[in-house]
Scaffold this motif. Structure first.
Motif, short mmCIF file in Angstrom:
data_model
loop_
_atom_site.label_atom_id
_atom_site.label_comp_id
_atom_site.label_asym_id
_atom_site.label_seq_id
_atom_site.Cartn_x
_atom_site.Cartn_y
_atom_site.Cartn_z
N HIS A 3 0.83 -1.20 0.00
CA HIS A 3 0.00 0.00 0.00
C HIS A 3 0.87 1.25 0.00
CE1 HIS A 3 -3.05 -2.89 0.86
NE2 HIS A 3 -3.99 -1.98 1.00
N THR A 4 1.96 1.22 0.74
CA THR A 4 2.86 2.37 0.80
C THR A 4 3.45 2.66 -0.57
OG1 THR A 4 3.38 1.90 3.09
CG2 THR A 4 4.93 3.30 1.91
N VAL A 5 3.86 1.62 -1.27
CA VAL A 5 4.41 1.80 -2.61
C VAL A 5 3.36 2.38 -3.55
CG1 VAL A 5 5.35 0.57 -4.63
CG2 VAL A 5 6.15 0.00 -2.33
N THR A 6 2.14 1.89 -3.45
CA THR A 6 1.05 2.41 -4.28
C THR A 6 0.80 3.88 -3.99
OG1 THR A 6 0.01 0.22 -4.35
CG2 THR A 6 -1.39 2.11 -4.88
#
Length: 109
Positions: A3-6
């Motif tokens: 989610h952080t990468v997204t």
């Protein structure tokens, strides 16, 4: 982690639009960062707490009335209406963009 990468990819895509946009939220970030960032930190805590003033105030280590005062200042001075979902989204994105820019406000062009 995924989610952080997204979110980071989304922020990278949004950054050029944000830098050209301007508007009340942009003005708030620019003015507040030059004055120390108190309103931006307060808005971030409030939004991160899902609008829960006591919880956000606790995170900031301030009295809930102090946080309410800061939120009212953002509304009165910059026209930031946190009751509006679109405004909350723009403020959330703006604060995240500022966080990914090493604490600097997003650049104006």
């Amino acid at each position: 982690m995924a989610h952080t990468v997204t979110v980071l990819r989304l922020l990278d895509a949004v950054r050029p639009v944000w830098q050209r946009h301007g508007g009340a939220v942009h003005d708030l970030l620019t003015a507040d960062f030059s004055a120390g960032g108190e309103l931006v930190r307060s808005l971030a805590a409030y939004l991160d707490a899902g609008g829960d003033v006591p919880r956000a105030a606790q995170r900031l280590v301030v009295h809930p009335n102090t946080l309410r005062y800061r939120l009212r200042r953002a509304r009165e001075r910059f026209g930031i209406d946190l009751d509006d979902p679109d405004t909350r989204l723009v403020v959330t994105l703006a604060v995240r963009l500022a966080d990914t820019a090493d604490g600097r406000p997003p650049e104006s062009t």
